[in-house]
Design a protein around this motif. Structure first.
Motif, PDB file in Angstrom:
ATOM      1  N   GLU A  15     -34.237  72.965  47.701  1.00  0.00           N
ATOM      2  CA  GLU A  15     -34.900  73.133  49.942  1.00  0.00           C
ATOM      3  C   GLU A  15     -36.244  74.050  49.693  1.00  0.00           C
ATOM      4  O   GLU A  15     -37.010  73.352  50.373  1.00  0.00           O
ATOM      5  CB  GLU A  15     -33.779  74.263  50.303  1.00  0.00           C
ATOM      6  CG  GLU A  15     -32.127  73.532  50.823  1.00  0.00           C
ATOM      7  CD  GLU A  15     -32.302  74.547  51.743  1.00  0.00           C
ATOM      8  OE1 GLU A  15     -32.646  75.173  51.829  1.00  0.00           O
ATOM      9  OE2 GLU A  15     -30.040  73.865  52.184  1.00  0.00           O
ATOM     10  N   ALA A  16     -36.312  74.544  48.623  1.00  0.00           N
ATOM     11  CA  ALA A  16     -37.753  75.081  48.879  1.00  0.00           C
ATOM     12  C   ALA A  16     -38.722  74.482  48.633  1.00  0.00           C
ATOM     13  O   ALA A  16     -40.209  74.493  49.430  1.00  0.00           O
ATOM     14  CB  ALA A  16     -37.702  76.204  47.264  1.00  0.00           C
ATOM     15  N   THR A  70     -40.656  75.486  41.170  1.00  0.00           N
ATOM     16  CA  THR A  70     -41.688  76.363  40.923  1.00  0.00           C
ATOM     17  C   THR A  70     -42.783  75.103  40.454  1.00  0.00           C
ATOM     18  O   THR A  70     -44.561  74.495  41.358  1.00  0.00           O
ATOM     19  CB  THR A  70     -41.928  77.267  40.620  1.00  0.00           C
ATOM     20  OG1 THR A  70     -40.858  78.461  40.288  1.00  0.00           O
ATOM     21  CG2 THR A  70     -43.513  77.685  39.796  1.00  0.00           C
ATOM     22  N   GLU A  71     -42.172  74.530  39.143  1.00  0.00           N
ATOM     23  CA  GLU A  71     -43.032  73.883  38.183  1.00  0.00           C
ATOM     24  C   GLU A  71     -43.098  72.013  39.751  1.00  0.00           C
ATOM     25  O   GLU A  71     -43.793  71.471  40.079  1.00  0.00           O
ATOM     26  CB  GLU A  71     -42.103  72.719  37.656  1.00  0.00           C
ATOM     27  CG  GLU A  71     -42.526  73.843  36.383  1.00  0.00           C
ATOM     28  CD  GLU A  71     -41.355  73.643  35.164  1.00  0.00           C
ATOM     29  OE1 GLU A  71     -40.410  72.398  35.298  1.00  0.00           O
ATOM     30  OE2 GLU A  71     -41.851  73.692  34.013  1.00  0.00           O
ATOM     31  N   ARG A  72     -42.265  72.130  40.578  1.00  0.00           N
ATOM     32  CA  ARG A  72     -42.137  70.422  41.044  1.00  0.00           C
ATOM     33  C   ARG A  72     -43.316  70.957  42.919  1.00  0.00           C
ATOM     34  O   ARG A  72     -43.660  70.533  43.305  1.00  0.00           O
ATOM     35  CB  ARG A  72     -40.697  70.432  42.031  1.00  0.00           C
ATOM     36  CG  ARG A  72     -39.892  69.918  40.986  1.00  0.00           C
ATOM     37  CD  ARG A  72     -38.654  69.464  41.434  1.00  0.00           C
ATOM     38  NE  ARG A  72     -37.838  68.396  40.575  1.00  0.00           N
ATOM     39  CZ  ARG A  72     -36.173  69.229  40.184  1.00  0.00           C
ATOM     40  NH1 ARG A  72     -35.499  69.004  41.776  1.00  0.00           N
ATOM     41  NH2 ARG A  72     -35.543  68.033  39.773  1.00  0.00           N
ATOM     42  N   ASP A  85     -51.599  73.852  48.502  1.00  0.00           N
ATOM     43  CA  ASP A  85     -52.085  75.793  48.180  1.00  0.00           C
ATOM     44  C   ASP A  85     -51.209  76.558  47.721  1.00  0.00           C
ATOM     45  O   ASP A  85     -51.255  77.914  47.692  1.00  0.00           O
ATOM     46  CB  ASP A  85     -53.577  75.858  48.187  1.00  0.00           C
ATOM     47  CG  ASP A  85     -54.578  74.666  48.455  1.00  0.00           C
ATOM     48  OD1 ASP A  85     -55.025  74.040  47.876  1.00  0.00           O
ATOM     49  OD2 ASP A  85     -55.367  74.749  49.306  1.00  0.00           O
ATOM     50  N   THR A  86     -50.416  76.417  48.232  1.00  0.00           N
ATOM     51  CA  THR A  86     -49.218  76.643  48.394  1.00  0.00           C
ATOM     52  C   THR A  86     -49.016  77.784  46.527  1.00  0.00           C
ATOM     53  O   THR A  86     -49.573  77.623  45.469  1.00  0.00           O
ATOM     54  CB  THR A  86     -47.800  76.644  48.440  1.00  0.00           C
ATOM     55  OG1 THR A  86     -47.880  76.249  49.454  1.00  0.00           O
ATOM     56  CG2 THR A  86     -46.886  77.614  47.430  1.00  0.00           C
ATOM     57  N   ARG A  87     -48.815  79.477  46.480  1.00  0.00           N
ATOM     58  CA  ARG A  87     -48.855  80.291  45.618  1.00  0.00           C
ATOM     59  C   ARG A  87     -47.096  81.139  45.293  1.00  0.00           C
ATOM     60  O   ARG A  87     -46.852  80.505  46.759  1.00  0.00           O
ATOM     61  CB  ARG A  87     -49.978  81.079  45.155  1.00  0.00           C
ATOM     62  CG  ARG A  87     -51.159  81.488  45.434  1.00  0.00           C
ATOM     63  CD  ARG A  87     -52.166  81.430  44.145  1.00  0.00           C
ATOM     64  NE  ARG A  87     -53.493  80.242  44.504  1.00  0.00           N
ATOM     65  CZ  ARG A  87     -53.834  80.333  43.179  1.00  0.00           C
ATOM     66  NH1 ARG A  87     -53.441  80.788  42.036  1.00  0.00           N
ATOM     67  NH2 ARG A  87     -55.446  80.167  42.878  1.00  0.00           N
ATOM     68  N   VAL A  88     -46.841  80.581  44.440  1.00  0.00           N
ATOM     69  CA  VAL A  88     -45.613  80.964  44.211  1.00  0.00           C
ATOM     70  C   VAL A  88     -45.308  82.922  42.776  1.00  0.00           C
ATOM     71  O   VAL A  88     -45.677  82.787  41.888  1.00  0.00           O
ATOM     72  CB  VAL A  88     -44.936  80.296  43.064  1.00  0.00           C
ATOM     73  CG1 VAL A  88     -43.465  80.477  42.484  1.00  0.00           C
ATOM     74  CG2 VAL A  88     -44.312  78.604  43.756  1.00  0.00           C
ATOM     75  N   ALA A  96     -41.467  81.421  34.359  1.00  0.00           N
ATOM     76  CA  ALA A  96     -42.576  81.553  34.917  1.00  0.00           C
ATOM     77  C   ALA A  96     -43.431  81.299  35.042  1.00  0.00           C
ATOM     78  O   ALA A  96     -44.224  80.631  36.113  1.00  0.00           O
ATOM     79  CB  ALA A  96     -41.737  82.833  35.881  1.00  0.00           C
ATOM     80  N   LEU A  97     -44.205  81.954  34.340  1.00  0.00           N
ATOM     81  CA  LEU A  97     -45.238  82.244  33.562  1.00  0.00           C
ATOM     82  C   LEU A  97     -46.395  80.444  33.178  1.00  0.00           C
ATOM     83  O   LEU A  97     -47.205  79.534  33.915  1.00  0.00           O
ATOM     84  CB  LEU A  97     -46.476  83.193  32.682  1.00  0.00           C
ATOM     85  CG  LEU A  97     -45.867  84.720  33.216  1.00  0.00           C
ATOM     86  CD1 LEU A  97     -46.851  85.286  32.734  1.00  0.00           C
ATOM     87  CD2 LEU A  97     -46.487  84.884  34.472  1.00  0.00           C
ATOM     88  N   GLY A  98     -45.166  80.123  32.550  1.00  0.00           N
ATOM     89  CA  GLY A  98     -45.520  78.758  32.235  1.00  0.00           C
ATOM     90  C   GLY A  98     -45.833  77.289  33.071  1.00  0.00           C
ATOM     91  O   GLY A  98     -45.760  76.443  33.151  1.00  0.00           O
TER      92      GLY A  98
END
Length: 214
Positions: free
Chosen positions: A39-40, A67-69, A77-80, A95-97
């Protein structure tokens, strides 16, 4: 300028709590919510928020996969910023990867969450203070590459700024360290990121550790 946000967490009460905290801050607006990673991703595709706050553990598609998707979506340009109740190094590494611009514990005070959102929105990054430098050091230890050729393109002052970034210093602290204005530091940081092809300060910190600058 309003920062548009997505909240992704499988617990509705948690989302409500975060919404109340975030929307109490002028200039922050929650434009969408999601109960799982799939959903995100769709919410980001539909609403194009500036920042997505994503719970790391959700049923189905988890926060790291989401996050990857999200970061792979065309034209976004969305930041996570990753949210979690657990202070586990492996979560931070992943997460950083995955390209996250921040990592905040759900138990952190509200001002820390808000600071992470603002940092991500302006293209910077923020790790919860409880996420110590050993995390970045461990990333570097696991995968230490050969010398980064792009470092040769940095000026002496830019190399110094990168070294101080690697120590975890904020712009104001770097300005005091090298006796220049904070605006000048911001210019140097932007130049470092551009020349090295880095997404944000987190990647700069990792690179500084990888290259033995800290």
């Amino acid at each position: 300028m309003t920062v548009r946000l997505l909240l992704a967490d499988d617990q509705e009460m948690v989302r409500r709590g975060f919404r109340m905290i975030l929307e109490s801050e002028p200039g922050l607006e929650v434009v969408a919510e999601a109960a799982d990673g799939a959903e995100a991703v769709e919410a980001v595709r539909a609403h194009r928020p500036d920042v997505a706050l994503v719970d790391i553990q959700m049923p189905g598609t988890d926060g790291l996969t989401a996050t990857e998707r999200i970061l792979a979506l065309d034209g976004t340009d969305t930041r996570v910023v990753i949210l979690t109740t657990f202070e586990r190094d492996d979560y931070v590494f992943r997460a950083l990867g995955a390209g996250a611009s921040g990592f905040v514990l759900k138990t952190s005070p509200p001002d820390e969450l808000i600071a992470a959102v603002h940092a991500a929105a302006r293209g910077d990054a923020l790790l919860s203070p409880s996420v110590t430098r050993r995390v970045v050091g461990e990333i570097a230890r696991r995968n230490r590459p050969p010398s980064e050729p792009g470092l040769q393109r940095l000026t002496g002052r830019e190399t110094e700024v990168l070294r101080l970034l690697g120590r975890g210093l904020a712009n104001a602290e770097i300005a005091a360290e090298i006796a220049v204005s904070e605006a000048t530091v911001k210019t140097h940081v932007s130049s470092v990121l551009s020349k090295l092809g880095l997404r944000d300060r987190v990647q700069a910190v990792v690179l500084a550790h990888e290259q033995g600058l800290t």
